[in-house]
Design a protein around this motif. Sequence first.
Motif, PDB file in Angstrom:
ATOM      1  N   PRO A 472       0.825  -1.221   0.000  1.00  0.00           N
ATOM      2  CA  PRO A 472       0.000   0.000   0.000  1.00  0.00           C
ATOM      3  C   PRO A 472       0.855   1.266   0.000  1.00  0.00           C
ATOM      4  CG  PRO A 472      -0.823  -1.588   1.595  1.00  0.00           C
ATOM      5  CD  PRO A 472       0.507  -2.101   1.128  1.00  0.00           C
ATOM      6  N   ASP A 473       0.372   2.280  -0.740  1.00  0.00           N
ATOM      7  CA  ASP A 473       1.061   3.566  -0.792  1.00  0.00           C
ATOM      8  C   ASP A 473       0.004   4.675  -0.843  1.00  0.00           C
ATOM      9  OD1 ASP A 473       3.891   4.896  -1.575  1.00  0.00           O
ATOM     10  OD2 ASP A 473       2.273   5.917  -2.645  1.00  0.00           O
ATOM     11  N   GLU A 474       0.107   5.650   0.033  1.00  0.00           N
ATOM     12  CA  GLU A 474      -0.902   6.698   0.125  1.00  0.00           C
ATOM     13  C   GLU A 474      -0.976   7.539  -1.146  1.00  0.00           C
ATOM     14  OE1 GLU A 474      -0.428   9.118   3.559  1.00  0.00           O
ATOM     15  OE2 GLU A 474      -0.717   7.471   4.994  1.00  0.00           O
ATOM     16  N   GLU A 475       0.144   7.758  -1.789  1.00  0.00           N
ATOM     17  CA  GLU A 475       0.166   8.631  -2.969  1.00  0.00           C
ATOM     18  C   GLU A 475      -0.180   7.891  -4.252  1.00  0.00           C
ATOM     19  OE1 GLU A 475       3.239  11.682  -5.300  1.00  0.00           O
ATOM     20  OE2 GLU A 475       3.886  10.586  -3.494  1.00  0.00           O
ATOM     21  N   PHE A 476       0.396   6.695  -4.430  1.00  0.00           N
ATOM     22  CA  PHE A 476       0.246   5.981  -5.694  1.00  0.00           C
ATOM     23  C   PHE A 476      -0.707   4.791  -5.626  1.00  0.00           C
ATOM     24  CE2 PHE A 476       4.468   7.972  -5.863  1.00  0.00           C
ATOM     25  CZ  PHE A 476       4.344   8.683  -7.050  1.00  0.00           C
ATOM     26  N   GLY A 477      -1.306   4.535  -4.484  1.00  0.00           N
ATOM     27  CA  GLY A 477      -2.183   3.375  -4.337  1.00  0.00           C
ATOM     28  C   GLY A 477      -1.397   2.145  -3.955  1.00  0.00           C
ATOM     29  N   GLN A 478      -0.409   1.811  -4.788  1.00  0.00           N
ATOM     30  CA  GLN A 478       0.537   0.743  -4.498  1.00  0.00           C
ATOM     31  C   GLN A 478       1.924   1.182  -4.958  1.00  0.00           C
ATOM     32  OE1 GLN A 478      -1.434  -2.645  -6.595  1.00  0.00           O
ATOM     33  NE2 GLN A 478      -1.149  -3.733  -4.664  1.00  0.00           N
ATOM     34  N   ARG A 479       2.936   0.645  -4.309  1.00  0.00           N
ATOM     35  CA  ARG A 479       4.302   0.816  -4.778  1.00  0.00           C
ATOM     36  C   ARG A 479       4.955  -0.559  -4.793  1.00  0.00           C
ATOM     37  NH1 ARG A 479       4.529   2.620   0.634  1.00  0.00           N
ATOM     38  NH2 ARG A 479       6.097   1.524   1.916  1.00  0.00           N
ATOM     39  N   LEU A 480       6.045  -0.667  -5.539  1.00  0.00           N
ATOM     40  CA  LEU A 480       6.713  -1.954  -5.678  1.00  0.00           C
ATOM     41  C   LEU A 480       7.717  -2.174  -4.545  1.00  0.00           C
ATOM     42  CD1 LEU A 480       5.510  -1.473  -8.518  1.00  0.00           C
ATOM     43  CD2 LEU A 480       7.513  -2.653  -9.448  1.00  0.00           C
ATOM     44  N   LYS A 481       7.728  -3.407  -4.045  1.00  0.00           N
ATOM     45  CA  LYS A 481       8.730  -3.823  -3.069  1.00  0.00           C
ATOM     46  C   LYS A 481       9.419  -5.076  -3.590  1.00  0.00           C
ATOM     47  CE  LYS A 481       9.532  -5.008   1.796  1.00  0.00           C
ATOM     48  NZ  LYS A 481       8.947  -5.115   3.160  1.00  0.00           N
ATOM     49  N   ALA A 482      10.727  -5.062  -3.614  1.00  0.00           N
ATOM     50  CA  ALA A 482      11.504  -6.198  -4.107  1.00  0.00           C
ATOM     51  C   ALA A 482      12.163  -6.943  -2.954  1.00  0.00           C
ATOM     52  CB  ALA A 482      12.579  -5.722  -5.079  1.00  0.00           C
ATOM     53  N   PHE A 483      12.103  -8.261  -3.027  1.00  0.00           N
ATOM     54  CA  PHE A 483      12.798  -9.130  -2.076  1.00  0.00           C
ATOM     55  C   PHE A 483      13.901  -9.831  -2.863  1.00  0.00           C
ATOM     56  CE2 PHE A 483       8.612  -8.443  -0.438  1.00  0.00           C
ATOM     57  CZ  PHE A 483       8.777  -8.322   0.932  1.00  0.00           C
ATOM     58  N   VAL A 484      15.134  -9.669  -2.415  1.00  0.00           N
ATOM     59  CA  VAL A 484      16.282 -10.128  -3.185  1.00  0.00           C
ATOM     60  C   VAL A 484      17.137 -11.072  -2.347  1.00  0.00           C
ATOM     61  CG1 VAL A 484      18.380  -9.400  -4.392  1.00  0.00           C
ATOM     62  CG2 VAL A 484      16.304  -8.007  -4.540  1.00  0.00           C
ATOM     63  N   VAL A 485      17.530 -12.194  -2.971  1.00  0.00           N
ATOM     64  CA  VAL A 485      18.492 -13.115  -2.356  1.00  0.00           C
ATOM     65  C   VAL A 485      19.823 -12.925  -3.063  1.00  0.00           C
ATOM     66  CG1 VAL A 485      19.053 -15.519  -1.858  1.00  0.00           C
ATOM     67  CG2 VAL A 485      16.660 -14.761  -1.820  1.00  0.00           C
ATOM     68  N   ARG A 486      20.812 -12.435  -2.332  1.00  0.00           N
ATOM     69  CA  ARG A 486      22.122 -12.163  -2.921  1.00  0.00           C
ATOM     70  C   ARG A 486      22.933 -13.448  -3.091  1.00  0.00           C
ATOM     71  NH1 ARG A 486      22.921  -6.811   0.758  1.00  0.00           N
ATOM     72  NH2 ARG A 486      22.399  -8.330   2.375  1.00  0.00           N
ATOM     73  N   ALA A 487      23.788 -13.465  -4.093  1.00  0.00           N
ATOM     74  CA  ALA A 487      24.747 -14.559  -4.267  1.00  0.00           C
ATOM     75  C   ALA A 487      25.788 -14.493  -3.151  1.00  0.00           C
ATOM     76  CB  ALA A 487      25.419 -14.459  -5.627  1.00  0.00           C
ATOM     77  N   ASP A 488      26.419 -15.622  -2.883  1.00  0.00           N
ATOM     78  CA  ASP A 488      27.449 -15.671  -1.839  1.00  0.00           C
ATOM     79  C   ASP A 488      28.542 -14.642  -2.130  1.00  0.00           C
ATOM     80  OD1 ASP A 488      26.111 -17.698  -0.606  1.00  0.00           O
ATOM     81  OD2 ASP A 488      27.353 -19.300  -1.427  1.00  0.00           O
ATOM     82  N   GLY A 489      28.875 -13.886  -1.106  1.00  0.00           N
ATOM     83  CA  GLY A 489      29.946 -12.908  -1.235  1.00  0.00           C
ATOM     84  C   GLY A 489      29.522 -11.580  -1.816  1.00  0.00           C
ATOM     85  N   SER A 490      28.245 -11.457  -2.213  1.00  0.00           N
ATOM     86  CA  SER A 490      27.770 -10.213  -2.820  1.00  0.00           C
ATOM     87  C   SER A 490      27.513  -9.154  -1.752  1.00  0.00           C
ATOM     88  CB  SER A 490      26.478 -10.463  -3.598  1.00  0.00           C
ATOM     89  OG  SER A 490      25.868  -9.236  -3.969  1.00  0.00           O
ATOM     90  N   ASP A 491      27.846  -7.894  -2.081  1.00  0.00           N
ATOM     91  CA  ASP A 491      27.531  -6.780  -1.192  1.00  0.00           C
ATOM     92  C   ASP A 491      26.510  -5.846  -1.842  1.00  0.00           C
ATOM     93  OD1 ASP A 491      29.062  -5.702  -3.157  1.00  0.00           O
ATOM     94  OD2 ASP A 491      30.568  -4.786  -1.850  1.00  0.00           O
ATOM     95  N   LEU A 492      25.701  -6.401  -2.709  1.00  0.00           N
ATOM     96  CA  LEU A 492      24.661  -5.632  -3.400  1.00  0.00           C
ATOM     97  C   LEU A 492      23.793  -4.887  -2.392  1.00  0.00           C
ATOM     98  CD1 LEU A 492      23.206  -5.174  -6.202  1.00  0.00           C
ATOM     99  CD2 LEU A 492      21.749  -7.110  -5.557  1.00  0.00           C
ATOM    100  N   ASP A 493      23.495  -3.597  -2.700  1.00  0.00           N
ATOM    101  CA  ASP A 493      22.651  -2.827  -1.796  1.00  0.00           C
ATOM    102  C   ASP A 493      21.403  -2.335  -2.514  1.00  0.00           C
ATOM    103  OD1 ASP A 493      23.420  -0.606  -3.342  1.00  0.00           O
ATOM    104  OD2 ASP A 493      24.954   0.013  -1.934  1.00  0.00           O
ATOM    105  N   ALA A 494      20.491  -1.756  -1.748  1.00  0.00           N
ATOM    106  CA  ALA A 494      19.189  -1.347  -2.286  1.00  0.00           C
ATOM    107  C   ALA A 494      19.325  -0.273  -3.361  1.00  0.00           C
ATOM    108  CB  ALA A 494      18.292  -0.864  -1.154  1.00  0.00           C
TER     109      ALA A 494
END
Length: 534
Positions: A472-494
Motif C-alpha cells: 500500500p502507498d498513500e500517494e500511488f495506491g501501491q508501490r513496488l517492493k523487491a525481495f532479493v536473495v544475494r549470491a554468496d559474497g555479494s555486497d549488493l545494496d538497495a
Amino acid sequence: MLVDKMTETVRSIEVMWKAGLIPFPRVDEGLFALVAMRKIGPFAAAAQVAARRDPHAVGLVDERGPLTFRQLDLQSNALARAWAGRGIKPGTVIAALCRDHRGLVLSMSAAGKLGARLLLMNTGFGKTQLADVAKREKATALVHDQEFTELLSDIPADVERYLAWVDTEDALDEIPVLDELIASTDDRPMPYPARRGGFVLLTSGTTGTPKGAPREHTSLLSSAQFLDRIPLRFGECTYLGAPIFHGTGVSQFILSYALSCTVVMRRRFDPEATLKGIEEHRCTALVLVPTMLQRIVDLGPEVISRYDTSSLRIIFVAGSALSPDLGNRATEAFGDVIHNLYGSTEVAVATVATPEDWRKAPGTVGRAPVGCKVVLYDGEGRRITEPGVTGRVFVGSGLSFHGYTDGRHKELLDGLLSTGDMGHFDEDGLLFIDGRDDEMIVSGGENVFPIEVENLLVERPDVLEAAVIGVPDEEFGQRLKAFVVRADGSDLDADTVRAYVKSNLARYKVPRDVEFLDQLPRNATGKVLRNKLD
C-alpha cells in the motif's frame, strides 16, 4: 467443427504412433490398453500394459534398487488384494502422503485396480492443511511415509493408516507396512472394479487451503498433447525429479510408463545425485520444476562436467515460470534440450516451448500442441488477436478438469477455461506469460507485472532469486517492493538494485523498497509464497 475434430484425432494418433505409444501392428495390445485405461485408470493401466509388452524390462529404479514392470504389476495385485480384504472398495478415498518411491507407485496402481479414488497429498503441507484436506475429500485410508507420522495427529482416528516407507525400526507396530501386506498376499490379477476410481490432484495452496482437482477420465488420445512437442520415445529412461504429487511429475510418470520407459526417482531431490543418476542410467529425459533446475545449474560447469549427461535429449520444465536467464544458463550447460511447459493443475497442458522456440525467444512458453487451444481475452471478454497486447489466458484441452471437488469451478469463456494468468503473443505466435491476474500491481495508474522486474534482477550474477510484490502507498495506491536473495559474497545494496531497474525499465517499475533475504519462501514445488512476503 467435425472436420477439425477428425483432423485433430488423426494428428493425435500420428503423434502417438511416432512416439511408440501405439503398438502397431499389434491391434490387440492397443485394444487391451484402451480397455485397461477405462477400467482401472492411467496408473495401473500403464504398468499393466508395459508388463505385457516387455515383462522383464526395468520399470522403476529407486533407492532400494530396480523393479521390472512385471514385478510392479504383481506386487500391486497383491497390495490390492490385501486392501480389499481390509475393506477398501470402489469409491474409497485413499490419501497418499509419500515421497517418490516404489511404495507410492504400488499404492497408485493398487488403488486403480480396486476402483478407489487416490488423493495425492503435497509433502510440504503442514499439519492443519493435511487434516483439512483429508476431511474435505472424505479420505478413509491414508498411506504415508514414516517421516510424516508426527504431522498426522489431527487426522481422524478412524482413518486407516498404512506405512509406505519405513526409515527406522521403531515404526508403530499397529500400522501395517505395505511390504508386509504385499509379501503375505496372493498376487493373482484382480477382476476389474465395478467403477473406476480416478485420482485427485491438489492445487498449490499458495493463497489458502489447497483445492482438489479430480481426474475422473483420461483419454489415451490426450497423451499426444505432451508428445506433440516433447519427443519422449518408447523404451527410454526418464529421471523424475519433480514430485509425483504435482501435475508435472504425475503426468510424465504416467506417460513414461505408458511408453515402457524406465523411471528413475529419489525420495529427496539432490542436484549432484541427479547428474550421477543421469550418467548411470543413461537417462534421455529429466523432469524438473524450475527451482530444481536452478540448483543443478548453480553447481557450476566444473561440477556438471564431471558427469556424462550426453544421453539427455529432454529437460522438461514446468510448474512455475522459467526465467530467460535460467533457461539460457541451462541451455549453455546441457545444449538445446529445454522444453518449457505452461499449464496448471486445472487445465493440464496449455503450451510447450521447444528448444528451437527458446533459442528464438528466451522466456517463451511456446505454442499449443495438438488437442489444445489458447485464446487471450480483454477485460470485457473480447478476443485479442494483436501481437504484443496483454490479455487473460484461457485454454481448451482434453485434459482440463470439470470443477473442484467442493463444487466450485474456474471461469469459463466460449468453452475455454481461465488459467488466472495474463499473457501476450509475439509476432511469431509464441506465447509469453506476463504474470498472474491477481498479482498485477497498479502503481500511479500504471500496470506492472512482477515477473518482468524479477527476470531482470535475476540476470545479475550477484542475485540468486528475486520476488516483487505491491504494498500500500498513500500517494500511488501501491508501490513496488523487491525481495532479493544475494549470491554468496555479494555486497549488493538497495540503491544499486533501484538504479539497475531504472536503467533498464520504465520509472514506475522501479521498486521503492528493497529487502534482502537468505531465501524466498516457497512451497514443495518451488512456487513463491507471496502471501509470506510483506
